[in-house]
Motif scaffolding. Structure first.
Motif, PDB file in Angstrom:
ATOM      1  N   ILE A   7       0.878  -1.188   0.000  1.00 60.35           N
ATOM      2  CA  ILE A   7       0.000   0.000   0.000  1.00 60.35           C
ATOM      3  C   ILE A   7       0.904   1.223   0.000  1.00 60.35           C
ATOM      4  N   GLY A   8       0.827   2.007  -1.087  1.00 55.29           N
ATOM      5  CA  GLY A   8       1.666   3.195  -1.234  1.00 55.29           C
ATOM      6  C   GLY A   8       2.672   2.998  -2.361  1.00 55.29           C
ATOM      7  N   ASP A   9       2.693   3.938  -3.296  1.00 59.17           N
ATOM      8  CA  ASP A   9       3.668   3.879  -4.393  1.00 59.17           C
ATOM      9  C   ASP A   9       4.616   5.075  -4.318  1.00 59.17           C
ATOM     10  N   GLY A  10       4.964   5.455  -3.083  1.00 58.60           N
ATOM     11  CA  GLY A  10       6.044   6.427  -2.907  1.00 58.60           C
ATOM     12  C   GLY A  10       7.357   5.680  -3.079  1.00 58.60           C
ATOM     13  N   ILE A  11       8.453   6.319  -2.693  1.00 61.55           N
ATOM     14  CA  ILE A  11       9.759   5.696  -2.933  1.00 61.55           C
ATOM     15  C   ILE A  11       9.940   4.419  -2.103  1.00 61.55           C
ATOM     16  N   SER A  12       9.350   4.352  -0.893  1.00 62.88           N
ATOM     17  CA  SER A  12       9.535   3.139  -0.094  1.00 62.88           C
ATOM     18  C   SER A  12       8.747   1.974  -0.681  1.00 62.88           C
ATOM     19  N   GLY A  13       7.477   2.221  -1.059  1.00 60.42           N
ATOM     20  CA  GLY A  13       6.660   1.146  -1.622  1.00 60.42           C
ATOM     21  C   GLY A  13       7.216   0.666  -2.950  1.00 60.42           C
ATOM     22  N   SER A  14       7.605   1.612  -3.784  1.00 63.48           N
ATOM     23  CA  SER A  14       8.090   1.268  -5.112  1.00 63.48           C
ATOM     24  C   SER A  14       9.422   0.519  -5.034  1.00 63.48           C
ATOM     25  N   ILE A  45       9.762  17.998  -6.652  1.00 65.61           N
ATOM     26  CA  ILE A  45       8.549  18.775  -6.953  1.00 65.61           C
ATOM     27  C   ILE A  45       8.727  20.241  -6.558  1.00 65.61           C
ATOM     28  N   LYS A  46       9.629  20.509  -5.596  1.00 65.53           N
ATOM     29  CA  LYS A  46       9.858  21.913  -5.234  1.00 65.53           C
ATOM     30  C   LYS A  46      10.470  22.673  -6.415  1.00 65.53           C
ATOM     31  N   GLU A  47      11.298  21.968  -7.211  1.00 66.65           N
ATOM     32  CA  GLU A  47      11.900  22.638  -8.372  1.00 66.65           C
ATOM     33  C   GLU A  47      10.810  22.993  -9.378  1.00 66.65           C
ATOM     34  N   ASN A  76      -5.261   5.668  -8.186  1.00 63.21           N
ATOM     35  CA  ASN A  76      -6.529   6.252  -7.705  1.00 63.21           C
ATOM     36  C   ASN A  76      -7.321   5.288  -6.830  1.00 63.21           C
ATOM     37  N   THR A  77      -6.621   4.487  -6.057  1.00 60.27           N
ATOM     38  CA  THR A  77      -7.295   3.481  -5.235  1.00 60.27           C
ATOM     39  C   THR A  77      -6.919   3.690  -3.771  1.00 60.27           C
ATOM     40  N   HIS A  78      -7.914   4.014  -2.983  1.00 57.58           N
ATOM     41  CA  HIS A  78      -7.660   4.321  -1.571  1.00 57.58           C
ATOM     42  C   HIS A  78      -7.982   3.099  -0.716  1.00 57.58           C
ATOM     43  N   VAL A  79      -7.039   2.675   0.101  1.00 58.92           N
ATOM     44  CA  VAL A  79      -7.286   1.546   0.997  1.00 58.92           C
ATOM     45  C   VAL A  79      -8.039   2.066   2.221  1.00 58.92           C
ATOM     46  N   THR A  80      -9.169   1.437   2.524  1.00 55.01           N
ATOM     47  CA  THR A  80     -10.005   1.927   3.626  1.00 55.01           C
ATOM     48  C   THR A  80      -9.855   1.090   4.889  1.00 55.01           C
ATOM     49  N   LEU A 152      12.353  21.862   7.721  1.00 53.48           N
ATOM     50  CA  LEU A 152      12.981  21.590   6.427  1.00 53.48           C
ATOM     51  C   LEU A 152      12.049  21.864   5.247  1.00 53.48           C
ATOM     52  N   LEU A 153      10.736  21.617   5.406  1.00 57.48           N
ATOM     53  CA  LEU A 153       9.836  21.850   4.271  1.00 57.48           C
ATOM     54  C   LEU A 153       9.434  23.320   4.140  1.00 57.48           C
ATOM     55  N   GLY A 154       9.398  24.019   5.288  1.00 53.67           N
ATOM     56  CA  GLY A 154       9.058  25.441   5.234  1.00 53.67           C
ATOM     57  C   GLY A 154      10.040  26.192   4.347  1.00 53.67           C
ATOM     58  N   TRP A 294      14.194  10.878   1.840  1.00 60.56           N
ATOM     59  CA  TRP A 294      14.062  10.065   0.626  1.00 60.56           C
ATOM     60  C   TRP A 294      14.947   8.822   0.677  1.00 60.56           C
ATOM     61  N   GLY A 295      16.231   9.047   0.973  1.00 62.38           N
ATOM     62  CA  GLY A 295      17.183   7.926   0.944  1.00 62.38           C
ATOM     63  C   GLY A 295      16.827   6.867   1.968  1.00 62.38           C
ATOM     64  N   SER A 296      16.409   7.300   3.140  1.00 60.66           N
ATOM     65  CA  SER A 296      16.049   6.375   4.201  1.00 60.66           C
ATOM     66  C   SER A 296      14.791   5.585   3.814  1.00 60.66           C
ATOM     67  N   SER A 322      20.622  11.387   5.052  1.00 64.06           N
ATOM     68  CA  SER A 322      21.074  12.766   4.764  1.00 64.06           C
ATOM     69  C   SER A 322      19.908  13.563   4.219  1.00 64.06           C
ATOM     70  N   TYR A 323      19.943  14.838   4.454  1.00 66.95           N
ATOM     71  CA  TYR A 323      18.915  15.741   3.894  1.00 66.95           C
ATOM     72  C   TYR A 323      19.634  17.024   3.517  1.00 66.95           C
ATOM     73  N   SER A 324      19.613  17.371   2.245  1.00 67.73           N
ATOM     74  CA  SER A 324      20.364  18.583   1.873  1.00 67.73           C
ATOM     75  C   SER A 324      19.455  19.660   1.304  1.00 67.73           C
TER      76      SER A 324
HETATM   77  C1  FAD Z   1       8.356  19.300  -1.020  1.00 68.89           C
HETATM   78  C2  FAD Z   1       9.187  18.175  -0.446  1.00 68.89           C
HETATM   79  C3  FAD Z   1      10.562  18.269  -0.458  1.00 68.89           C
HETATM   80  C4  FAD Z   1      11.348  17.242   0.085  1.00 68.89           C
HETATM   81  N1  FAD Z   1      12.699  17.362   0.022  1.00 68.89           N
HETATM   82  C5  FAD Z   1      13.462  16.358   0.480  1.00 68.89           C
HETATM   83  C6  FAD Z   1      14.887  16.419   0.356  1.00 68.89           C
HETATM   84  O1  FAD Z   1      15.442  17.399  -0.155  1.00 68.89           O
HETATM   85  N2  FAD Z   1      15.619  15.361   0.825  1.00 68.89           N
HETATM   86  C7  FAD Z   1      15.025  14.267   1.396  1.00 68.89           C
HETATM   87  O2  FAD Z   1      15.725  13.314   1.770  1.00 68.89           O
HETATM   88  N3  FAD Z   1      13.684  14.184   1.527  1.00 68.89           N
HETATM   89  C8  FAD Z   1      12.883  15.200   1.085  1.00 68.89           C
HETATM   90  N4  FAD Z   1      11.527  15.126   1.215  1.00 68.89           N
HETATM   91  C9  FAD Z   1      10.951  13.992   1.974  1.00 68.89           C
HETATM   92  C10 FAD Z   1      10.823  12.741   1.107  1.00 68.89           C
HETATM   93  O3  FAD Z   1      10.198  13.064  -0.098  1.00 68.89           O
HETATM   94  C11 FAD Z   1      10.026  11.692   1.883  1.00 68.89           C
HETATM   95  O4  FAD Z   1      10.773  11.355   3.038  1.00 68.89           O
HETATM   96  C12 FAD Z   1       9.760  10.422   1.074  1.00 68.89           C
HETATM   97  O5  FAD Z   1       9.169  10.721  -0.160  1.00 68.89           O
HETATM   98  C13 FAD Z   1       8.873   9.471   1.872  1.00 68.89           C
HETATM   99  O6  FAD Z   1       8.545   8.362   1.084  1.00 68.89           O
HETATM  100  P1  FAD Z   1       7.448   7.315   1.556  1.00 68.89           P
HETATM  101  O7  FAD Z   1       7.437   6.241   0.524  1.00 68.89           O
HETATM  102  O8  FAD Z   1       7.659   6.928   2.960  1.00 68.89           O
HETATM  103  O9  FAD Z   1       6.039   8.092   1.584  1.00 68.89           O
HETATM  104  P2  FAD Z   1       5.279   8.937   0.469  1.00 68.89           P
HETATM  105  O10 FAD Z   1       6.200   9.442  -0.568  1.00 68.89           O
HETATM  106  O11 FAD Z   1       4.466   9.931   1.220  1.00 68.89           O
HETATM  107  O12 FAD Z   1       4.325   7.877  -0.244  1.00 68.89           O
HETATM  108  C14 FAD Z   1       3.182   7.349   0.367  1.00 68.89           C
HETATM  109  C15 FAD Z   1       2.152   7.081  -0.704  1.00 68.89           C
HETATM  110  O13 FAD Z   1       1.054   6.343  -0.137  1.00 68.89           O
HETATM  111  C16 FAD Z   1      -0.157   6.864  -0.637  1.00 68.89           C
HETATM  112  N5  FAD Z   1      -1.232   6.550   0.323  1.00 68.89           N
HETATM  113  C17 FAD Z   1      -1.416   7.068   1.557  1.00 68.89           C
HETATM  114  N6  FAD Z   1      -2.512   6.523   2.154  1.00 68.89           N
HETATM  115  C18 FAD Z   1      -3.020   5.643   1.267  1.00 68.89           C
HETATM  116  C19 FAD Z   1      -4.158   4.784   1.291  1.00 68.89           C
HETATM  117  N7  FAD Z   1      -4.957   4.686   2.365  1.00 68.89           N
HETATM  118  N8  FAD Z   1      -4.426   4.031   0.193  1.00 68.89           N
HETATM  119  C20 FAD Z   1      -3.606   4.090  -0.896  1.00 68.89           C
HETATM  120  N9  FAD Z   1      -2.505   4.887  -0.973  1.00 68.89           N
HETATM  121  C21 FAD Z   1      -2.220   5.654   0.099  1.00 68.89           C
HETATM  122  C22 FAD Z   1       0.126   8.355  -0.724  1.00 68.89           C
HETATM  123  O14 FAD Z   1      -0.782   9.014  -1.570  1.00 68.89           O
HETATM  124  C23 FAD Z   1       1.543   8.348  -1.282  1.00 68.89           C
HETATM  125  O15 FAD Z   1       1.559   8.259  -2.673  1.00 68.89           O
HETATM  126  C24 FAD Z   1      10.725  16.122   0.682  1.00 68.89           C
HETATM  127  C25 FAD Z   1       9.325  16.037   0.702  1.00 68.89           C
HETATM  128  C26 FAD Z   1       8.554  17.043   0.143  1.00 68.89           C
HETATM  129  C27 FAD Z   1       7.050  16.938   0.166  1.00 68.89           C
END
Ligand code: FAD
Length: 412
Positions: A7-14, A45-47, A76-80, A152-154, A294-296, A322-324
């Motif tokens: 569940i989740g296609d961010g960097i950790s899930g992928s 995305i900030k760039e 587009n699928t939300h886990v409930t 860091l995000l501010g 991100w890296g973690s 690291s976070y730069s």
């Molecule tokens: C603007 C910005 C700048 C950043 N800059 C840096 C940087 O310079 N250096 C750095 O190291 N890190 C940075 N980060 C942080 C970094 O991006 C995150 O630490 C990292 O992306 C976390 O990955 P994740 O896979 O844990 O979670 P996420 O990337 O948040 O992925 C989680 C995914 O799960 C999906 N999801 C959530 N709930 C559900 C559900 N119920 N059903 C289905 N899907 C769901 C979400 O929509 C999302 O797509 C930044 C973040 C942001 C927003």
């Protein structure tokens, strides 16, 4: 054939999906995300919001990437809910997806300020690519902005203002930016960086409410200092609320995040978690910890994938994060856990150069480098080695760190 559900296609899930496919070629892998697009680079995305990068380079995977690896991607699928006895994941469309092993990698959602009109049009939070598109649109049309959240995000909002020629007021509750990791000396360099891009830090302020116009669009922030700060948009970055609502019917252990061991295992059998939302056992720190980088997140996803496929505790997560920040004329880097520790050492070298090291039980556990990052690999090396060096902090504060100058400590 093992059925893996992520569940989740961010960097950790992928990254877990990619690892699982390599480790278990015959398995079935399903990745579910409530976003409308596959993995993209959240760091970049900030760039885009700054107006510097077009959309294409921010995308990391297209849908073909999943097809080529026989990974079933549900956009587009939300886990409930999930049922960990029946081993089933339920989606908003009432589809039940069975799993043998489950990875929760749902990250967080930006926390809203608990003040009036904090959900008004023009009050932005920064997490998704969609957010970045809207921030870019607002910033391109704006003259004045307000930023809330001294972390860091501010600072990414500050950089957007700088690049888009917007006058920013950065309202901070305390007397400096990122007060948990920086002393006044270090923070002053960052404040100068903000000023250099047209953003004014305002201390001991914060926001007590937003004012809106007749159409419900934000037009000013009322600071905690009582002053009125007119703005065409506001950026709020005060932290993350972890996406764990769908776990409410389970016995999954949570403690401001999902509690996992160093193998990314939760307290429930065949349920793993990775990324920002974990409260993981950090083998270098010797205690539970959290990390939003991100890296973690990428490494936690990979390690989870290895252990899920191996069906045993095959590899622990051991990582110095690291976070730069590269928005100003000088670089900034934090590593490890700079806000923790029982001892600290710091030095300012020039108007743009500063270093602070955090120690726990005499060992390096994190730090912040501003201006000159040359010491980073040596400090990270010491952290990985868990050497007791706090009593020789002077050597680590030399502008050029020479590890040969360290006396062998008694633990070696
Ligand atoms: C603007 C910005 C700048 C950043 N800059 C840096 C940087 O310079 N250096 C750095 O190291 N890190 C940075 N980060 C942080 C970094 O991006 C995150 O630490 C990292 O992306 C976390 O990955 P994740 O896979 O844990 O979670 P996420 O990337 O948040 O992925 C989680 C995914 O799960 C999906 N999801 C959530 N709930 C559900 C559900 N119920 N059903 C289905 N899907 C769901 C979400 O929509 C999302 O797509 C930044 C973040 C942001 C927003």
């Amino acid at each position: 054939m093992t059925e893996y559900v992520i569940i989740g296609d961010g960097i950790s899930g992928s990254s877990a999906a990619e690892t699982l496919r390599e480790e278990d070629p015959e398995s079935s892998i399903t990745v579910i995300t409530d976003e409308g697009e596959p993995l993209y680079n959240r760091i970049l995305i900030k760039e885009h919001a700054k107006g510097k990068l077009p959309e294409a380079p921010i995308s990391i995977h297209d849908e073909d990437w999943y097809d080529e690896r026989d990974i079933d991607l549900s956009l587009n699928t939300h886990v409930t809910t999930i049922d960990t006895d029946e081993k089933v994941v339920r989606t908003h469309e009432k589809d039940d997806i069975p799993y043998d092993k489950l990875l929760i990698a749902t990250g967080g959602t930006p926390t809203q300020l608990p003040v009036e009109n904090s959900d008004a049009e023009g009050v932005h939070h920064f997490w998704t690519f969609q957010d970045a598109r809207k921030i870019r649109e607002s910033a391109e049309a704006a003259d004045d902005a307000v930023i809330v959240g001294a972390g860091l995000l501010g600072i990414d909002f500050a950089a957007v203002c700088g690049s888009q020629g917007v006058d920013g007021k950065f309202l901070m509750r305390g007397d400096r930016w990122w007060r948990y990791a920086l002393s006044a000396d270090g923070a002053e360099i960052m404040h100068d960086g903000m000023r250099s891009v047209g953003v004014e830090p305002i201390f001991d302020s914060g926001v007590s409410e937003f004012e809106v116009d007749d159409d419900g669009r934000v037009e000013a922030a009322i600071g905690g200092d009582g002053n009125r700060y007119p703005c065409d948009f506001a950026g709020v970055a005060i932290g993350l609320t972890f996406n764990t609502e769908f776990l409410h019917d389970t016995d999954l252990e949570q403690d401001n995040g999902i509690v996992v061991d160093e193998y990314m295992q939760t307290n429930l059998e065949d349920v793993y978690a990775a990324g920002d939302l974990t409260q993981f056992y950090d083998v270098l720190l010797g205690e539970q910890a959290q990390n939003g980088s991100w890296g973690s997140a990428k490494e936690q996803g990979r390690v989870a994938g290895i252990n899920m496929a191996a069906d045993e505790e095959a590899e622990p997560f051991e990582w110095v994060s690291s976070y730069s920040i590269t928005h100003f004329d000088f670089p900034f880097l934090s590593f490890g856990h700079p806000t923790l520790g029982d001892e600290h050492a710091e030095r300012r070298y020039s108007d743009t150069e500063w270093r602070r090291i955090a120690f726990k039980d005499g060992k390096v556990i994190g730090g912040v480098l501003i201006g000159d990052l040359s010491a980073q690999s040596k400090l990270k090396q010491l952290m990985r080695q868990q050497r007791i060096v706090a009593d020789q902090a002077e050597v680590l504060l030399e502008k050029q760190v020479d590890l040969d100058e360290l006396a062998p400590s008694q633990d070696q």
